[in-house]
Enzyme design. Structure first.
Site, mmCIF file in Angstrom:
data_model
loop_
_atom_site.group_PDB
_atom_site.id
_atom_site.type_symbol
_atom_site.label_atom_id
_atom_site.label_comp_id
_atom_site.label_asym_id
_atom_site.label_seq_id
_atom_site.Cartn_x
_atom_site.Cartn_y
_atom_site.Cartn_z
ATOM 1 N N GLU A 156 48.063 20.239 -16.706
ATOM 2 C CA GLU A 156 46.963 21.015 -16.121
ATOM 3 C C GLU A 156 47.433 22.424 -15.763
ATOM 4 O O GLU A 156 48.640 22.656 -15.595
ATOM 5 C CB GLU A 156 46.443 20.294 -14.875
ATOM 6 C CG GLU A 156 47.498 20.138 -13.795
ATOM 7 C CD GLU A 156 47.098 19.141 -12.706
ATOM 8 O OE1 GLU A 156 47.102 17.936 -12.990
ATOM 9 O OE2 GLU A 156 46.822 19.572 -11.585
ATOM 10 N N ASP A 186 47.490 30.190 -9.776
ATOM 11 C CA ASP A 186 48.320 31.153 -9.067
ATOM 12 C C ASP A 186 47.654 31.532 -7.745
ATOM 13 O O ASP A 186 47.025 32.578 -7.627
ATOM 14 C CB ASP A 186 48.516 32.388 -9.949
ATOM 15 C CG ASP A 186 49.633 33.264 -9.428
ATOM 16 O OD1 ASP A 186 50.316 32.836 -8.483
ATOM 17 O OD2 ASP A 186 49.807 34.373 -9.947
ATOM 18 N N TYR A 189 44.380 19.185 -6.602
ATOM 19 C CA TYR A 189 45.080 18.516 -7.706
ATOM 20 C C TYR A 189 46.034 17.415 -7.272
ATOM 21 O O TYR A 189 46.845 16.953 -8.054
ATOM 22 C CB TYR A 189 45.840 19.538 -8.549
ATOM 23 C CG TYR A 189 46.696 20.506 -7.737
ATOM 24 C CD1 TYR A 189 47.792 20.064 -7.012
ATOM 25 C CD2 TYR A 189 46.381 21.858 -7.702
ATOM 26 C CE1 TYR A 189 48.553 20.943 -6.281
ATOM 27 C CE2 TYR A 189 47.148 22.748 -6.973
ATOM 28 C CZ TYR A 189 48.223 22.285 -6.262
ATOM 29 O OH TYR A 189 48.973 23.145 -5.521
ATOM 30 N N CYS A 201 66.168 61.929 -0.407
ATOM 31 C CA CYS A 201 65.755 63.107 0.343
ATOM 32 C C CYS A 201 66.434 62.954 1.698
ATOM 33 O O CYS A 201 66.224 61.946 2.379
ATOM 34 C CB CYS A 201 64.236 63.123 0.512
ATOM 35 S SG CYS A 201 63.714 64.298 1.774
ATOM 36 N N LYS A 250 56.432 27.813 -16.876
ATOM 37 C CA LYS A 250 56.005 29.169 -16.505
ATOM 38 C C LYS A 250 55.716 29.974 -17.757
ATOM 39 O O LYS A 250 56.534 30.005 -18.674
ATOM 40 C CB LYS A 250 57.119 29.864 -15.709
ATOM 41 C CG LYS A 250 57.341 29.284 -14.333
ATOM 42 C CD LYS A 250 56.154 29.580 -13.457
ATOM 43 C CE LYS A 250 56.457 29.760 -12.034
ATOM 44 N NZ LYS A 250 57.084 30.716 -11.410
ATOM 45 N N LYS A 263 48.571 25.750 -13.913
ATOM 46 C CA LYS A 263 49.217 26.039 -12.633
ATOM 47 C C LYS A 263 48.467 27.223 -12.026
ATOM 48 O O LYS A 263 48.560 28.349 -12.516
ATOM 49 C CB LYS A 263 50.693 26.383 -12.850
ATOM 50 C CG LYS A 263 51.443 26.643 -11.579
ATOM 51 C CD LYS A 263 52.940 26.729 -11.853
ATOM 52 C CE LYS A 263 53.735 26.890 -10.582
ATOM 53 N NZ LYS A 263 53.408 28.060 -9.808
ATOM 54 N N CYS A 316 62.581 67.077 -3.320
ATOM 55 C CA CYS A 316 61.708 66.021 -2.808
ATOM 56 C C CYS A 316 60.239 66.381 -3.088
ATOM 57 O O CYS A 316 59.810 67.493 -2.788
ATOM 58 C CB CYS A 316 61.939 65.866 -1.307
ATOM 59 S SG CYS A 316 60.727 64.780 -0.528
ATOM 60 N N CYS A 325 61.256 64.965 6.771
ATOM 61 C CA CYS A 325 60.367 64.776 5.612
ATOM 62 C C CYS A 325 59.161 63.930 6.048
ATOM 63 O O CYS A 325 59.330 62.805 6.526
ATOM 64 C CB CYS A 325 61.127 64.084 4.484
ATOM 65 S SG CYS A 325 60.044 63.629 3.119
ATOM 66 N N CYS A 370 58.608 67.186 0.597
ATOM 67 C CA CYS A 370 59.001 68.259 1.518
ATOM 68 C C CYS A 370 59.800 69.349 0.822
ATOM 69 O O CYS A 370 60.251 70.297 1.464
ATOM 70 C CB CYS A 370 59.789 67.686 2.691
ATOM 71 S SG CYS A 370 61.412 67.083 2.217
HETATM 72 S S1 IVH Z 1 51.464 19.755 -8.265
HETATM 73 C C1 IVH Z 1 55.110 18.069 -5.493
HETATM 74 N N1 IVH Z 1 49.660 21.007 -9.640
HETATM 75 O O1 IVH Z 1 52.650 25.337 -7.847
HETATM 76 C C2 IVH Z 1 54.415 19.309 -5.868
HETATM 77 N N2 IVH Z 1 51.013 22.279 -8.182
HETATM 78 O O2 IVH Z 1 56.037 24.952 -7.284
HETATM 79 C C3 IVH Z 1 53.070 19.005 -6.426
HETATM 80 N N3 IVH Z 1 50.450 24.659 -8.114
HETATM 81 O O3 IVH Z 1 53.682 24.580 -4.629
HETATM 82 C C4 IVH Z 1 52.451 20.210 -6.925
HETATM 83 N N4 IVH Z 1 48.795 24.575 -9.557
HETATM 84 O O4 IVH Z 1 51.298 25.315 -4.904
HETATM 85 C C5 IVH Z 1 50.658 21.134 -8.740
HETATM 86 N N5 IVH Z 1 47.981 21.974 -10.891
HETATM 87 C C6 IVH Z 1 48.953 22.088 -10.009
HETATM 88 C C7 IVH Z 1 49.301 23.330 -9.431
HETATM 89 C C8 IVH Z 1 50.342 23.384 -8.520
HETATM 90 C C9 IVH Z 1 49.500 25.356 -8.760
HETATM 91 C C10 IVH Z 1 51.427 25.256 -7.202
HETATM 92 C C11 IVH Z 1 51.675 24.481 -5.947
HETATM 93 C C12 IVH Z 1 53.163 24.249 -5.874
HETATM 94 C C13 IVH Z 1 53.677 25.179 -6.923
HETATM 95 C C14 IVH Z 1 54.824 24.556 -7.707
#
Ligand code: IVH
Length: 664
Positions: free
Chosen positions: A112, A116, A222, A420, A308, A114, A402, A425, A405
């Site tokens: 799923e 942000d 989640y 500077c 990531k 992640k 600078c 300044c 100034c």
């Molecule tokens: S599961 C045991 N699912 O990503 C940790 N985390 O370092 C369970 N995050 O701190 C996390 N989307 O804040 C999970 N679909 C997702 C997520 C998610 C964002 C964040 C969460 C966590 C960090 C992972």
């Protein structure tokens, strides 16, 4: 009366249904006017018959609670983070590790996005939202319930009436809402947020919940914490959906790493189109029954990993290079760019670091450049694109004076940065003031950089001492553009309150070069008052653990300047506290305070927990074991650090021994 109650209940049911369709399913079933009409009717009835007002009423989503501060809240189970994967190989390793723990077992994954944003833990008791808590350090979070209650997609009551239900997820702001907020802030001369996550964090930590209510935070859930109830993560997500929570639609069960990888690609392709930021993909074993078998490291579960996304790289034209001055006088060069979309936000400025960076890469104004933005890091120019046009452009030459100034810039032998060195300044002064009022320093609320600039330009403040004289000009301040009586009152209260801060905050706020938050605290703990510190010699300072010659010299130099001593006198006149009081929670224990610790191995809680605990006692936590180390706190499966400590005769503590030492 019965009729009224029935009417109220009907309105609540309708509004909840319509709200869910609108905020969670993104599929409105009535128009805004009808929703507002019913909401107003309900507000009116609840006012007339307050005995029928319940905490789960949709009218309770409008905010209006003003907190003094957020209380700490201990998580029932720590909120862990995930380890990262960056490529397919990392995913295969993740799979191998799982296989090692559970031979021959068939399992699949749930993949799923992640999100942000900021992790949040929601606790429902008997079906009612009881707490909303931030992650904090993983062990203690902040109780931000009043703000969480304003999030329209989070139900105030749920159908599961168990005594305790905990659900975790992510609070975020949509890209759209983020752009809207920033536009508004720009119009109001307020500093803009760097990205949706910072904006969401800033909003969730607002003490006045009507601000959160006005900013339209949202949340994906989640993680259903009661794993006894279901066998799989996917089933638990279905249950969350049934309870009207917002669950991300892009999640999918995958049978092997190949499928996982394909779905990652698919999610990545959707990234730009989504109205919320994602910074990767989370891969979890779908089978709850395997979680305990697969287990945990000190910081993260082994049954999940975060893939990531690589930082996005884009090309655009470098329109100009301009320098800015920081509080220490350091010059940073910045690029102004032809606007370009990266990771969901429009970027038109990026850092170029220092003159060496630009010269080494031969970056030229007017040419095309590659830029990237990773996470919440400021966009950065990576390199020039050496096309035909590039060679026709003039080479860039570093600034000699600078930009603020006009005084000559200096470069210390062997250092890459230009400075500077004009103590007057204006930009340095303004940045210094900004640092002084920042949260880790004197924590004065209401003095944004824009307000500081205004006060500086209008001669109300020329140095940090003047901040404490502002109360004499209350009426003039109210007349200043965008200040107003309420904000001036709040500001003056916050200034007054800051006088009682523990001295380490002031010491950090003074902005002495090389004296960061930690060093300021170490010196404050050691010597207690500013008078003692100012009387120290270079040799005295160097003796302090963790203080090297660079810091020692910088502190001595600072106190040798008359202007700085005058400033301290002025602050004393204004009754600003100059004594270390110990921060809230700072404890004293002769065996621990000022001692150095290394932490290793697997402990019952994440290492950060023990680090925080030790720091609360004023101990220093370092990474490597040496002869100078006082203690090694060793958990299970400790490796080379334990060996080294044994060899060097460093005292080794088990977790139990340590807890006994602090009396827990
Ligand atoms: S599961 C045991 N699912 O990503 C940790 N985390 O370092 C369970 N995050 O701190 C996390 N989307 O804040 C999970 N679909 C997702 C997520 C998610 C964002 C964040 C969460 C966590 C960090 C992972």
């Amino acid at each position: 009366m019965k009729e009224i109650l029935d009417k109220i209940n009907k309105l609540k049911i309708d509004l909840n249904k319509w709200g869910h369709a609108y905020y969670v399913l993104d599929n409105p079933i009535v128009d805004d006017a009808e929703y507002d009409k019913s909401l107003n009717e309900l507000i009116k009835l609840e006012k007339e018959y307050p005995e029928f007002l319940t905490s789960d009423s949709p009218t309770q989503k409008v905010g209006g609670v003003v907190m003094e501060k957020f209380e700490k809240y201990k998580h029932k189970l720590p909120m862990l983070s995930l380890s990262n994967a960056f490529n397919k190989e990392d995913l295969l390793n993740f799979d191998d590790q799982i296989l090692k723990e559970i031979e021959n077992k068939n399992y699949n994954f749930f993949v799923e996005p992640k999100i942000d944003g900021l992790s949040i833990s929601l606790i429902y008791k008997n079906g009612n939202l009881f707490k909303g808590v931030t992650r904090g350090d993983g062990v203690y979070g902040e109780d931000v319930t009043s703000n969480v209650k304003t999030i329209k997609s989070i139900p105030l009551s749920i159908s599961d009436k168990s005594d305790y239900v905990e659900i975790r997820g992510e609070v975020f702001l949509s890209k759209n809402e983020f752009e809207k907020i920033n536009k508004q802030r720009q119009n109001n001369d307020e500093e803009i947020f760097a990205n949706p996550r910072n904006a969401a964090a800033g909003t969730l930590r607002q003490l006045d919940s009507s601000i959160a209510a006005s900013r339209k935070l949202d949340a994906f859930l989640y993680y259903f914490m009661d794993r006894e109830k279901f066998h799989t993560h996917s089933d638990s997500l279905k249950y969350l959906e049934e309870m009207d929570f917002k669950v991300n639609k892009l999640g999918k069960i995958c049978n092997n790493i190949e499928e996982v990888y394909n779905h990652i690609q698919f999610i990545q392709e959707q990234r730009e189109k989504l109205d919320y930021e994602i910074d990767g993909v989370v891969i979890k074993i779908n089978d709850f029954d395997l979680y305990e078998k697969v287990g945990y490291t000190a910081k993260s579960p082994k049954w999940a990993i975060a893939f990531k996304f690589p930082a996005e790289v884009k090309e655009t034209k470098l329109k100009n290079i301009f320098a800015t001055v920081g509080r220490t006088g350091r010059i940073t060069y910045n690029a102004s760019l032809e606007p370009v979309q990266i990771a969901g936000t429009t970027v038109q400025a990026a850092t170029l670091h220092n003159a060496d960076f630009i010269i080494q890469r031969d970056i030229r104004i007017g040419g095309k450049v590659k830029i990237k933005k990773a996470g919440d890091i400021i966009p950065e120019v990576i390199s020039p694109i050496e096309d035909d046009n590039y060679l026709k452009l003039e080479k860039w030459i570093e600034d000699k004076v600078c930009p603020e100034c006009n005084s000559d810039l200096e470069r210390v032998e062997g250092e890459v940065d230009q400075y500077c060195i004009n103590s007057q300044c204006p930009r340095k002064i303004v940045r210094g003031l900004e640092h002084f009022v920042s949260r880790d320093a004197m924590n004065i609320e209401g003095l944004s950089i824009k307000i500081i600039e205004k006060l500086f330009e209008n001669n109300f403040i020329k140095n940090v001492g003047d901040i404490y004289k502002l109360n004499k000009y209350k009426n003039d301040l109210i007349k200043l553009d965008k200040m107003g009586e309420k904000s001036v009152n709040n500001l003056l209260d916050s200034i007054e309150k800051s006088k009682n801060n523990s001295f380490d905050k002031l010491f950090f706020g003074l902005g002495i070069r090389h004296v960061g938050k930690k060093t300021a605290k170490t010196l404050a703990i050691n010597f207690k008052t500013i008078d003692k510190i100012s009387a120290l010699t270079f040799e005295d300072l160097e003796q302090v653990n963790d203080v090297g010659p660079i810091v020692a010299k910088s502190v001595c130099d600072w106190f040798a300047i008359k202007q700085n001593n005058d400033l301290i006198e002025a602050l004393k006149q204004e009754k600003v506290n100059m004594t270390y009081l110990g921060n809230e929670g700072t404890k004293n224990n002769d065996k621990i305070t000022l001692k150095s610790f290394v932490i290793t191995g697997t402990l019952s809680k994440p290492r950060n927990h023990f680090r925080d605990l030790l720091e609360e006692y004023g101990a220093k936590v370092i990474d490597t074991v040496s002869k100078k180390t006082d203690f090694l706190l060793a958990g299970k499966e400790a490796g080379s650090k334990l060996e080294k400590a044994e060899k060097l005769g460093v005292k080794i503590l088990t977790e139990e021994e340590f807890l006994e030492m602090i009396g827990e």
